[in-house]
Each structure stands twice: as C-alpha cells, then as structure tokens.
Scaffold this active site. Sequence first.
Site, PDB file in Angstrom:
ATOM      1  N   ASP A 136       0.847  -1.189   0.000  1.00  0.00           N
ATOM      2  CA  ASP A 136       0.000   0.000   0.000  1.00  0.00           C
ATOM      3  C   ASP A 136       0.889   1.249   0.000  1.00  0.00           C
ATOM      4  OD1 ASP A 136      -2.210   1.597   0.110  1.00  0.00           O
ATOM      5  OD2 ASP A 136      -2.792   1.076   2.147  1.00  0.00           O
ATOM      6  N   ASP A 137       0.824   2.037  -1.069  1.00  0.00           N
ATOM      7  CA  ASP A 137       1.599   3.288  -1.165  1.00  0.00           C
ATOM      8  C   ASP A 137       3.107   3.073  -1.293  1.00  0.00           C
ATOM      9  OD1 ASP A 137      -0.873   4.452  -0.711  1.00  0.00           O
ATOM     10  OD2 ASP A 137      -0.145   5.909   0.743  1.00  0.00           O
ATOM     11  N   CYS A 156      -5.738   4.503  -3.970  1.00  0.00           N
ATOM     12  CA  CYS A 156      -6.081   3.144  -3.527  1.00  0.00           C
ATOM     13  C   CYS A 156      -7.383   2.612  -4.106  1.00  0.00           C
ATOM     14  CB  CYS A 156      -6.181   3.111  -2.001  1.00  0.00           C
ATOM     15  SG  CYS A 156      -4.754   3.786  -1.147  1.00  0.00           S
ATOM     16  N   HIS A 195     -11.018  -1.581   1.235  1.00  0.00           N
ATOM     17  CA  HIS A 195     -11.222  -0.204   0.743  1.00  0.00           C
ATOM     18  C   HIS A 195     -12.072  -0.135  -0.526  1.00  0.00           C
ATOM     19  CE1 HIS A 195      -9.249   4.073   0.653  1.00  0.00           C
ATOM     20  NE2 HIS A 195     -10.457   4.055   1.197  1.00  0.00           N
ATOM     21  N   ASP A 216      -0.067  -0.805  -5.061  1.00  0.00           N
ATOM     22  CA  ASP A 216      -1.303  -0.333  -5.695  1.00  0.00           C
ATOM     23  C   ASP A 216      -1.107   0.948  -6.494  1.00  0.00           C
ATOM     24  OD1 ASP A 216      -0.931   1.180  -3.397  1.00  0.00           O
ATOM     25  OD2 ASP A 216      -2.989   0.981  -2.673  1.00  0.00           O
ATOM     26  N   HIS A 217      -0.074   1.726  -6.180  1.00  0.00           N
ATOM     27  CA  HIS A 217       0.276   2.943  -6.935  1.00  0.00           C
ATOM     28  C   HIS A 217       1.584   3.473  -6.391  1.00  0.00           C
ATOM     29  CE1 HIS A 217      -1.131   4.985  -3.348  1.00  0.00           C
ATOM     30  NE2 HIS A 217      -2.314   4.403  -3.482  1.00  0.00           N
TER      31      HIS A 217
END
Length: 581
Positions: A39-40, A79, A140, A346-347
């Site tokens: 995540d991130d 997200c 999410h 995710d990014h």
Amino acid sequence: ASFLLLCFRTSLIFCLLLRPPLTQLSIATQPNIVLLMADDLGIGDVGCYGNYTIRTPNIDRLAKEGVKLTHHVAAAPLCTPSRAAFLTGRYPLRSGMDAINNYRVIFWNGGSGGLPPNETTFAKILQQQGYSTGLIGKWHQGVNCESRNDHCHHPLNHGFDYFYGMPFTLISDCQPTEAPEMDRAFRKKLWLYTQMICLITLTAALGRLTGLISVRWKMLTCLAGFSLLFFISWFSSYGFVRYWNCIMMRNHEVTEQPMVTDRTTSLILKESISFIERNKNKPFLLFLSFLHSHTPLLTTEKFLGRSSHGLYGDNVEEMDWMVGQVLDVIDKEGLRNTTLVYFASDHGGWLERQEGKRQLGGWNGIYRGGKAMGGWEGGIRVPGIFRWPGVLPAGTVINEPTSLMDIYPTVVHLAGGVLPQDRVIDGRDLMPLLRGTVEHSDHEFLFHYCGVHLHAVRWHQKDSGAIWKAHYVTPIFHPLGAGACYDRGFCPCFGEGVSHHDPPLLFDLSRDPSETKPLSADTEPLFDTVIGKIGRATEEHRRTLTPVPEQLSLYNVVWKPWLQPCCGTFPFCWCDKEGDN
C-alpha cells in the site's frame, strides 16, 4: 529378444513424444495463486528496483527466482480506484469507481459507495472454478449499500470465501498518538465555523443579559439549538473516525472496534499463514493486501530503528520480512512449484506525506511525480514481480508495458475460467509474455485517468520500440519545480491546480523515462504523427465507455449512521473480540 527390445524402445520413444513438456503439464493443473499487494509503496523503495539502502531481501529473492516487470503501471494513482481496476481487470471509470469530485477514494465504512455487486472480480470466477479464495488485509472497496448488514460491497459478496482485515484503509487517525489525517483541512474549517457560531450565540446572550442588545430569548434559544445541531452534525462522524473507520472484521463480523494497532501486523501474518495451511490440499487464491507502507506506518518494536530511512524504511523492511514468512510457509508445505506468487504496489509513493522534517511517504526512483498524480510515471509506475518455479524462467527482466489490470485475465485463464463476455476487459493475459513465447505486450495504448479526467495516454509503438506518452493535463507543483503539491497534500485532477496542454506534452519513455524533456514538432519529426495516432485511439477508447452510477459521488461518500458497521448496538460500537480470545 532383440525384436521385443526394439518394440519396447519404439513404444517408449513414442510415449515420450506424446507426453507434453513439464511446463505445459504444470499449466494444465490449477496452480495456487498468492497475490501480495503493498500500500503506497514507491517503486524506488525496493532493492531489486534500484534501492540500495532499504533492505528487501525477500522481495528481491522473488525477482531473482522469477520475472521482474520494469514497466508495470497501475490503472489509477489512488487506492480505491486502483484496487477496483485490479480486481475487475477494467479501468475504474467503467465501474463508477473513479471520482467526479475531490473525494477520490472511499471515505467512510458507513458510506454507500463501493465496488458494484454486478462487477465480476477474478475471485468470483476462481471461486466458481473450485478455488478456496481468501482476502487478508486491506479492502477499501466499500461495505454496505442500503442497510447496516446488507454487505453488498463486502469481499464475501465479491467472490472471497474468507475475509480478515480492514474494510477501510489504514490512516493516522487509527493511531491515537498521531495527528489526524482524514479530511484534516475540512475539519479545521468545521471547528472554526463552530467556534464562530458559538461566539455569536454567547455574544448575543451576554448582550441580552446586559441590555446592550435587544434580542428575544426565543431567538437566542433557536441560535443555541442551531449551534448544537451544527456541532453534532459533523462531530458525530469526524469526532469518532477511529471508531467508525479503524475497525477489523472477520467475514461479516466486526472483531475490533477500534482496532488495536499494536497487534494488527502479527494477526494479519498469522491469518495469512493459517489460510495457506488450511487450504494446502486444494487450489487456493490468497490476496494478501498489506497495510504496509501506508501511514501511520504501523511497525512492530523489533523493526523500529533498523533502517537508514527512519520509520518509513523500518515499515518497508518489516513488510519484506512478512513476504519472507509467507514464502517460507509455501515452501514448508511443499507448494513452491505449484504456486504462482505475484508482488506489486497499488500505486506510487506519497511524496507530500510529511510530519515536520519526517518523510512518511515513499520514493519513486527516477520517475516524476507520485501518489494521486494520474499522468506522471511516479504516481502509477509500480513494482511487478511473478514467481512460479519450473514454469516461469528465473531471473528474467521484461521491459514491456503491462498493467495491474492484467492480473485479472492471467489468473482467470490459469484457473481454467472464462472472461465475462458482456463487458469490456482492459487487462491482457500475461502468461505468454512471462514465459517468453511472445516478445511484446498485448497493450498498444494505455489510458491514464485522474478521477474521471483523462490526463495522459501511452502508445507502445511495437515496430520501433518507442513508448510515447502524451500529457493533456498535469498538476501545478507547489513550490514550482518541487515535483509535488506540498501546499495541498495531494495534487488535484481538475480546476485551478492543473495545467491543460494543447498540443499535449509528448515524451518518449524509452529514451526519457523521467519525463524531463518534452518533445515538440521542431525536435521530433514524428510529433504530429504520434499526437494524431494517440488522439484517434483516445476517441475510439471513449466510444467504449458507457454511463454507470458514480460510486464516489458526494452522496455516496458521506457518512451515513444507518450503514455504519457496528459490533454493538449503534452508536455504542466498541469491542475487542481478539483480546477476549
């Protein structure tokens, strides 16, 4: 005897010729599938992508034993939309999971927006193919639609047999010692308005008591009532963010409200290992969706202070250790050669996430921009690693453009499933590329949205090897030249915070991956040809879009008390069932 021996040898050779190669045999069976999503995490935070100071030996081992993608991109820079695209193999715009306003992600567990029930996730298809399917960690994608227990957006309604984790996302509000993160600027305004209304009410009351102001008590009562209602209207949600959003669930049951952050990491790892052990005798899909490395960077004590990059580096190194623990249990259970493992983020990393002099967000290496930026590479270029011993060639590096959306058709085909025929699937099956049976990615064009706004388009000109990218909209960095929007915390998608380009900014990523040297008709002979080709492809792409309900509309993102997951009798929502156990 010699004649019989000759017949035997001939028969043996004939049988061997008829037997398919080992690789083909492996693919004919349904492999286990383990999807690991950070995540991130910035692409520059991982050792095998060029970071020599944060230690990620287990992720690096995956790359050494498998295939590393260097041109892997997310379908969105945040997200909720990125994960919606990952789960469905479709641009988030197609499912209504991209924003028309500044609320670009799911904001509340008690909101009504989320991944629509009519979307078919890869988990749902694998479930139909006989797989045991589990999601551990972050979701999410929403929870409920119309009532507290309808669970229309819940993982169990989208093909997962088992869910343990956060239906929301980790935020600093979940950690009592951290400054609030969620809607911080808006909350400050609400406090200011509340204080102003209260001050006006008190001034009027004092004026009435001293005789300086002629105002009726009825008017003062109404004013006081309005002040109280205004305060309750926003404090009932924003005043209890930790209770409403920072919760843990097992399937449909809320197990912690609020979550006990000290044990979250160990519980997520324990649940992941347990899922593999429970399902080792049949094909399974495990989607381990890490809470690392999102703020507030929950990190256990044994990893604190270990890295040379502060708390963020410690957090990434702990996540890498968790990856190693999962790989170890796969090996221990004898599943190594029958399991496809995939790792990604995710990014891109969050450049603006800082507290004082502490950098709490990731690093995107040589790529410009970061999280929330739909066009610049730093917002969407992510790690992408596959490992499947005996099937995928070890130590392979692929520089072809690929997408997180490609996981959908890849795992569906491996499971023996069929892609939905009633909708556009934007992902492409990666197995031929990963195994080296084709030279180029199936993607010719990739479209990069920021919310519902098209910011950039990528064209893979396969005959020349060029990868052109045209930017129609870019965020205005502050301070100028800083590379991020430090004044806002996030770069916007539209409005005064962006610049529109006509003609678009054009880069050749094969020569300029950092997007520092925009081309023009004077410097690039193919400029007009490339811009024309991309323009026509964009028009064709837009003709494939159909109107759908906006899941991130203002109505859908606001908190609704009647939709709030609660482990007690609302509003008395608090429990610790893990502690009780």
